[in-house]
Design a protein around this motif. Structure first.
Motif, PDB file in Angstrom:
ATOM      1  N   ASP A 127       0.841  -1.209   0.000  1.00  0.00           N
ATOM      2  CA  ASP A 127       0.000   0.000   0.000  1.00  0.00           C
ATOM      3  C   ASP A 127       0.874   1.257   0.000  1.00  0.00           C
ATOM      4  OD1 ASP A 127      -2.224  -1.553   0.018  1.00  0.00           O
ATOM      5  OD2 ASP A 127      -2.657  -1.317   2.154  1.00  0.00           O
ATOM      6  N   GLY A 128       1.910   1.238   0.841  1.00  0.00           N
ATOM      7  CA  GLY A 128       2.814   2.394   0.922  1.00  0.00           C
ATOM      8  C   GLY A 128       3.530   2.632  -0.393  1.00  0.00           C
ATOM      9  N   MET A 129       3.993   1.544  -1.019  1.00  0.00           N
ATOM     10  CA  MET A 129       4.722   1.701  -2.285  1.00  0.00           C
ATOM     11  C   MET A 129       3.815   2.196  -3.407  1.00  0.00           C
ATOM     12  SD  MET A 129       7.506  -1.325  -2.510  1.00  0.00           S
ATOM     13  CE  MET A 129       8.222  -0.530  -3.931  1.00  0.00           C
ATOM     14  N   LEU A 130       2.582   1.683  -3.424  1.00  0.00           N
ATOM     15  CA  LEU A 130       1.645   2.148  -4.456  1.00  0.00           C
ATOM     16  C   LEU A 130       1.331   3.631  -4.276  1.00  0.00           C
ATOM     17  CD1 LEU A 130      -0.844  -0.872  -4.645  1.00  0.00           C
ATOM     18  CD2 LEU A 130       0.664  -0.064  -6.472  1.00  0.00           C
ATOM     19  N   LEU A 131       1.154   4.014  -3.017  1.00  0.00           N
ATOM     20  CA  LEU A 131       0.849   5.416  -2.714  1.00  0.00           C
ATOM     21  C   LEU A 131       2.030   6.319  -3.081  1.00  0.00           C
ATOM     22  CD1 LEU A 131      -1.521   6.928  -1.376  1.00  0.00           C
ATOM     23  CD2 LEU A 131      -0.290   6.782   0.798  1.00  0.00           C
ATOM     24  N   PHE A 132       3.231   5.848  -2.757  1.00  0.00           N
ATOM     25  CA  PHE A 132       4.457   6.597  -3.054  1.00  0.00           C
ATOM     26  C   PHE A 132       4.606   6.780  -4.569  1.00  0.00           C
ATOM     27  CE2 PHE A 132       9.309   6.452  -3.246  1.00  0.00           C
ATOM     28  CZ  PHE A 132       9.466   7.767  -2.834  1.00  0.00           C
ATOM     29  N   ARG A 133       4.369   5.701  -5.302  1.00  0.00           N
ATOM     30  CA  ARG A 133       4.507   5.762  -6.761  1.00  0.00           C
ATOM     31  C   ARG A 133       3.471   6.716  -7.362  1.00  0.00           C
ATOM     32  NH1 ARG A 133       3.235   1.927 -11.666  1.00  0.00           N
ATOM     33  NH2 ARG A 133       5.180   2.074 -12.814  1.00  0.00           N
ATOM     34  N   SER A 134       2.262   6.631  -6.835  1.00  0.00           N
ATOM     35  CA  SER A 134       1.212   7.493  -7.378  1.00  0.00           C
ATOM     36  C   SER A 134       1.485   8.973  -7.058  1.00  0.00           C
ATOM     37  CB  SER A 134      -0.124   6.997  -6.826  1.00  0.00           C
ATOM     38  OG  SER A 134      -0.952   8.017  -6.468  1.00  0.00           O
ATOM     39  N   ARG A 135       2.074   9.214  -5.872  1.00  0.00           N
ATOM     40  CA  ARG A 135       2.419  10.595  -5.488  1.00  0.00           C
ATOM     41  C   ARG A 135       3.519  11.155  -6.415  1.00  0.00           C
ATOM     42  NH1 ARG A 135       0.338  15.064  -3.444  1.00  0.00           N
ATOM     43  NH2 ARG A 135       1.815  16.308  -2.276  1.00  0.00           N
ATOM     44  N   ILE A 136       4.519  10.317  -6.675  1.00  0.00           N
ATOM     45  CA  ILE A 136       5.601  10.733  -7.572  1.00  0.00           C
ATOM     46  C   ILE A 136       5.033  11.070  -8.953  1.00  0.00           C
ATOM     47  CG2 ILE A 136       7.616   9.901  -8.857  1.00  0.00           C
ATOM     48  CD1 ILE A 136       8.519   8.386  -6.471  1.00  0.00           C
ATOM     49  N   ARG A 137       4.166  10.199  -9.437  1.00  0.00           N
ATOM     50  CA  ARG A 137       3.597  10.410 -10.780  1.00  0.00           C
ATOM     51  C   ARG A 137       2.794  11.719 -10.814  1.00  0.00           C
ATOM     52  NH1 ARG A 137       1.046   5.859 -11.069  1.00  0.00           N
ATOM     53  NH2 ARG A 137      -0.946   6.742 -10.466  1.00  0.00           N
TER      54      ARG A 137
END
Lengths: 75, 200
Positions: free
Chosen positions: A41-51
């Protein structure tokens, strides 16, 4: 503590690069492992924030410059 | 006959333009990451399109225009940089290994997901940009193409001219370094943020 053998699979899962079988196996693992689920969940959120933060639009004058190349009237 | 051929060529030309122009925003975004400067990024994208239009006969409609264009852009950037600097920056493997740590370190989960959520939500564009700029170009490109442009490992492999396994490894390590840098900076600013992004 996250299950260390899943580290690489989780990274590929985030990238959308796991095979169908690998994805099914990992999702099955995630359904019973809170630690790995939190990690995903954290990694998906991090990736989406970066994008969201890093996507940009080309400036209008650049579009004009490209249009000029297209029509052959200059660069 | 000649009119028909000419009309077909014109039609193909239109299709080519539509196909390549849809990637303008993505190319500009990637150019910003490479050049770190909006003016240079615009020049680089312009040069990329100039080369693409010149080489349009080499491009087969329906094949991967995106990977083709991004590869032209990156090669143009690297060639320009090589001309400007005879001694390109070398990548220190020790530095990268130390910064990335063991992969497992970057994934250790926090006790609660809430601190990592608020940490991620609080990240600003400048934070990410600064952290990305700390990465060597090879790693920055892999992470940006995967996580910002959402390209497949296969497309990234074509653009960077490296095997898929290397793409994979660069993305994994690049992400780990990004997380580590962002957490370290936050910790140094607030004195207590070190736990928040271990799972992210």
């Amino acid at each position: 503590m996250r299950c260390s053998r899943e580290a690489s699979n989780i990274q590929d899962y985030i990238s959308g690069e796991l095979s169908e079988e690998g994805r099914r196996r990992l999702e099955n693992h995630l359904s019973g492992c809170e630690s790995c689920r939190t990690c995903v969940d954290g990694m998906l959120l991090f990736r989406s924030r970066i994008r969201d933060l890093m996507r940009v639009s080309a400036p209008p004058d650049l579009r004009d410059r490209i249009a000029m190349i297209k029509t052959g009237s200059g660069r | 006959m000649t009119t028909t051929t000419s009309a077909m060529q014109e039609g193909q030309g239109d299709r080519f333009e539509v196909e390549v122009l849809q990637y303008l925003d993505g190319l500009y975004g990637y150019a910003i990451h490479l050049t770190r400067n909006p003016e240079d990024a615009s020049d680089l994208v312009q040069e990329t399109y100039a080369r693409a239009f010149k080489a349009r006969s080499q491009y087969r409609l329906g094949t991967n225009a995106r990977a083709w264009l991004f590869a032209i852009l990156r090669n143009t950037f690297l060639n320009d940089r090589r001309s400007a600097c005879r001694s390109p920056r070398t990548v220190s493997c020790e530095w990268l290994d130390e910064l990335a740590g063991e992969d497992q370190d970057g994934f250790e989960s926090p006790r609660s997901p809430d601190p990592q959520k608020s940490f991620i939500a609080g990240l600003m564009r400048e934070d990410i940009e600064k952290a990305l700029n700390e990465l060597p170009e090879e790693f920055r490109s892999a992470v940006v193409l995967c996580d910002v442009e959402e390209m497949s490992y296969s497309e990234i492999s074509q653009i960077l001219g490296i095997p898929i396994g290397t793409v994979r490894s660069r993305i994994h390590r690049g992400r780990a370094i990004l997380r580590k840098l962002l957490v370290e900076w936050q910790s140094s600013m607030e004195g207590s943020g070190g736990e928040v992004l271990k799972g992210g």
